[in-house]
Every structure is written in structure tokens, then in C-alpha cells.
Design a protein around this motif. Structure first.
Motif, short mmCIF file in Angstrom:
data_model
loop_
_atom_site.label_atom_id
_atom_site.label_comp_id
_atom_site.label_asym_id
_atom_site.label_seq_id
_atom_site.Cartn_x
_atom_site.Cartn_y
_atom_site.Cartn_z
N HIS A 189 -0.52 8.30 -2.46
CA HIS A 189 -0.06 7.02 -2.99
C HIS A 189 1.33 6.65 -2.45
N ALA A 190 2.19 7.66 -2.33
CA ALA A 190 3.52 7.41 -1.78
C ALA A 190 3.42 6.92 -0.33
N LEU A 191 2.53 7.52 0.43
CA LEU A 191 2.35 7.12 1.83
C LEU A 191 1.77 5.71 1.91
N MET A 192 0.85 5.39 1.02
CA MET A 192 0.30 4.03 0.99
C MET A 192 1.40 3.01 0.74
N ARG A 193 2.30 3.30 -0.19
CA ARG A 193 3.41 2.39 -0.47
C ARG A 193 4.33 2.28 0.75
N GLU A 194 4.54 3.38 1.43
CA GLU A 194 5.39 3.38 2.62
C GLU A 194 4.76 2.52 3.72
N LEU A 195 3.45 2.67 3.92
CA LEU A 195 2.74 1.88 4.92
C LEU A 195 2.82 0.40 4.57
N GLN A 196 2.62 0.10 3.30
CA GLN A 196 2.69 -1.30 2.86
C GLN A 196 4.08 -1.87 3.11
N ALA A 197 5.11 -1.09 2.82
CA ALA A 197 6.48 -1.55 3.03
C ALA A 197 6.75 -1.86 4.50
N ASN A 198 6.02 -1.18 5.38
CA ASN A 198 6.18 -1.40 6.82
C ASN A 198 5.24 -2.47 7.36
N GLY A 199 4.52 -3.15 6.45
CA GLY A 199 3.72 -4.29 6.87
C GLY A 199 2.23 -4.07 6.97
N THR A 200 1.74 -2.86 6.70
CA THR A 200 0.31 -2.59 6.80
C THR A 200 -0.43 -3.18 5.61
N THR A 201 -1.54 -3.83 5.88
CA THR A 201 -2.43 -4.31 4.83
C THR A 201 -3.45 -3.23 4.54
N ILE A 202 -3.68 -2.95 3.26
CA ILE A 202 -4.60 -1.88 2.88
C ILE A 202 -5.69 -2.45 1.99
N ILE A 203 -6.93 -2.18 2.33
CA ILE A 203 -8.06 -2.55 1.48
C ILE A 203 -8.82 -1.27 1.17
N MET A 204 -8.95 -0.98 -0.12
CA MET A 204 -9.59 0.28 -0.52
C MET A 204 -10.69 0.05 -1.53
N ALA A 205 -11.77 0.82 -1.36
CA ALA A 205 -12.84 0.86 -2.34
C ALA A 205 -12.64 2.10 -3.19
N THR A 206 -12.69 1.94 -4.50
CA THR A 206 -12.45 3.08 -5.38
C THR A 206 -13.21 2.92 -6.68
N HIS A 207 -13.57 4.08 -7.28
CA HIS A 207 -14.12 4.10 -8.63
C HIS A 207 -13.03 4.39 -9.65
N ASP A 208 -11.86 4.74 -9.16
CA ASP A 208 -10.77 5.16 -10.04
C ASP A 208 -10.01 3.92 -10.53
N MET A 209 -10.28 3.53 -11.76
CA MET A 209 -9.67 2.31 -12.30
C MET A 209 -8.16 2.44 -12.45
N ALA A 210 -7.70 3.65 -12.87
CA ALA A 210 -6.26 3.85 -13.02
C ALA A 210 -5.56 3.73 -11.68
N GLU A 211 -6.17 4.27 -10.63
CA GLU A 211 -5.61 4.16 -9.29
C GLU A 211 -5.55 2.70 -8.84
#
Length: 309
Positions: free
Chosen positions: A170-192
Motif C-alpha cells: 500500500h505504501a508503494l502504491m501511494r508512492e507510485l500515485q504521488a509520482n503520477g501513476t494511475t492505478i486501477i485495481m480489482a479487489t474483493h477486499d472492501m477495507a482495502e
């Protein structure tokens, strides 16, 4: 985040007589984390695979940046990074060999720094089958982002991971987002999804049930807000104490727990009642419905509606 980097319009995908996705439309803004939610078979993976150029739409249009995934696969491949549920790597390949292979495919220098960043420096020579589930997931993520993609696709990114590894990812995802990466994820984890997503789309029965920010989605519907109150003398435990907008009420230890349809009315009345009873408020907690609560409400409602038709 005003510009859309992904556009899905009237997308339809069928396999024989089975309709996997039926007329879905949504967009993903540049630089956001977008969650795709839904029960098994709702169409999440089909949407991701079509945007990745793996599947061909049977209707509608798809766009990633200025690329048509179906007709411009070469142009697409360096724009996107993909982490699948199943890595598909040979069991005997080492982490170092995998990094070299993927970077050669994208015509970029090997990113061994990512192996170190993700705690895999000591596993460079280890074969894939020797890695733990968490280490395998970290390796596939490193491979997906090694060429600095504009868009990152994640399919159940934290499935089977321990808590520490989930936090790292999750920390890396936030870091990637801060650097401009768009992230689209499929998940069953509602809390996530609630914690990580800027917006989410909930799919049900191969259609789009709703789309919005987690806050927007949880603020709608019939979800009841939980109010937990503890007072010095327990004045709220008296069943004659009438508090407006409360649909359910129960006692749990020293707390009176109420489920409210209008939190403003309920809390105002609770405080007034405590004062008129010369009691002392010790603790008051308000918990809004979670994304999981709203998801279950939507799916129960939809299934219920269909069942009665």
C-alpha cells in the motif's frame, strides 16, 4: 485529476451464450487509484484484461491514454504495467533473470533497485518457486512497474499477503500515485478499497451498479449509523428514554448502542437527554457505514429485486 486517462464506453463482452460484461461505462482520472469491486463473476477481470489488450470487446469502446488497446498492442505495452493474480512465471526463473527479461521486453535497463526496495535483494538468485507467496507478489509488482508505466493494473494485489507485506504494498502504491501513476485495481477486499481508492465502481450481474468515491457511496442508501454511548449513571439504558431516528437499540456492557437513520437528530437528542437526567457523558462514538456495509446492501437489494421478478 481532471483528465481521464482510461475511458470505457458501453463495453460488452460475451463468451458464447454467457454475457461477462453488459454495456458498462466509466472513466478513470489521471493519477487516481480506482477500485473495481464486485462478487466473483461480476466482470472485473474481463474489464482489466480487455483494457490490457488481452481480450477483444464485443461492443463499445475502450481507451487507455490515446491508445485503443485492441488495435494498438505495441503502443500499449510500454504505457501499462500489469500484476496478475497468477504470475505465470517459470518456476525455475530467478528474480534477477525475471527482471532482466521483463526490462528487455520493455527496452529499459534492469531495475534491480526495485528488488532492493521491495525487500528482495537477498533473493535475487532464488528461483521463483523458492519464494514465499508474499515475495512472489512483490516480485511481480516490481516487474510490473520496472518500466515506469503510466497506468498500473492490479488484480487482487494483496490476496494471500500477510499484514506487513500488505502495508508495504500500500505504501508503494501511494508512492507510485504521488509520482503520477494511475492505478486501477480489482479487489474483493472492501477495507482495502475504502482505504486506498479515490473512486470505486461496484459491478453486479455484469453491469455497473454504482460509481463514486468511497465517501459518496457510503453516504447513500439505507445504511444505519452506529452510535455508542457510555454515561456515568447509564441514563440511556432506561427503555423509556426516547431518542429520535433510532431504528435499533441494544446494550453492550456499559454502552448503549443505537443505529440511527439521522445522526444529527440522534446525537443532539442523546446529549440533551444526558443533560436533563443530570448524568455525565463518558464516551460517545459515531461509526458511519463502511464500504463493505454499502456493498452488501447494494448486492442484497439487487439480488432481492431480481429474485422477485
Amino acid at each position: 485529476m481532471t483528465n481521464s486517462i482510461i475511458e470505457v464506453k458501453d463495453f460488452r463482452k460475451v463468451y458464447g451464450d454467457f454475457v461477462a460484461v453488459d454495456g458498462i461505462s466509466f472513466d478513470v482520472k489521471q493519477g487516481e487509484i480506482f477500485g473495481l469491486l464486485g462478487p466473483n463473476g461480476a466482470g472485473k477481470t474481463t474489464i482489466l484484461e480487455s483494457l490490457e489488450g488481452i481480450r477483444t470487446p464485443d461492443g463499445g469502446t475502450l481507451r487507455v491514454g490515446d491508445v485503443d488497446p485492441t488495435h494498438e498492442p505495441r503502443k500499449l505495452r510500454n504505457m501499462i504495467g500489469v500484476q496478475l493474480q497468477s504470475a505465470g512465471l517459470p518456476e525455475s526463473i530467478t528474480a534477477e533473470e525475471a527482471m532482466k527479461l521483463f526490462c528487455a521486453y520493455h527496452d529499459t535497463a534492469p531495475r534491480f533497485d526495485l528488488l532492493e526496495r521491495l525487500g528482495l535483494a537477498e533473493k535475487r538468485k532464488a528461483q521463483f518457486y523458492e519464494l514465499s507467496t508474499g515475495q512472489q507478489r512483490r516480485l511481480t509488482l516490481a516487474l510490473a512497474i520496472a518500466h515506469d508505466p503510466q497506468v498500473l493494473f492490479l488484480d487482487e494485489p494483496t490476496a494471500g499477503l500477510d499484514v506487513a507485506t500488505r502495508v508495504e504494498l500500500h505504501a508503494l502504491m501511494r508512492e507510485l500515485q504521488a509520482n503520477g501513476t494511475t492505478i486501477i485495481m480489482a479487489t474483493h477486499d472492501m477495507a482495502e478499497a475504502e482505504e486506498m481508492s479515490d473512486r470505486v465502481a461496484i459491478l453486479l450481474n455484469h453491469k455497473l451498479a454504482t460509481v463514486g468515491t468511497p465517501m459518496e457511496i457510503t453516504a447513500t442508501g439505507a445504511g444505519l449509523t452506529k452510535v455508542s454511548v457510555h454515561t456515568k449513571n447509564g441514563c440511556l439504558t432506561n427503555p423509556t428514554a426516547k431518542i429520535p431516528a433510532v431504528q435499533q437499540r441494544k446494550a453492550k456492557g456499559e454502552y448503549t448502542i443505537m443505529y440511527s437513520t439521522d445522526i444529527g437528530q440522534t446525537v443532539t437528542a442523546v446529549i440533551a437527554h444526558i443533560k436533563t437526567q443530570n448524568d455525565t457523558l463518558i464516551d460517545l462514538r459515531v461509526e458511519r457505514p463502511s464500504l463493505e456495509d454499502r456493498f452488501l446492501e447494494i448486492t442484497d437489494y439487487k439480488h432481492g429485486s431480481q429474485g422477485g421478478a
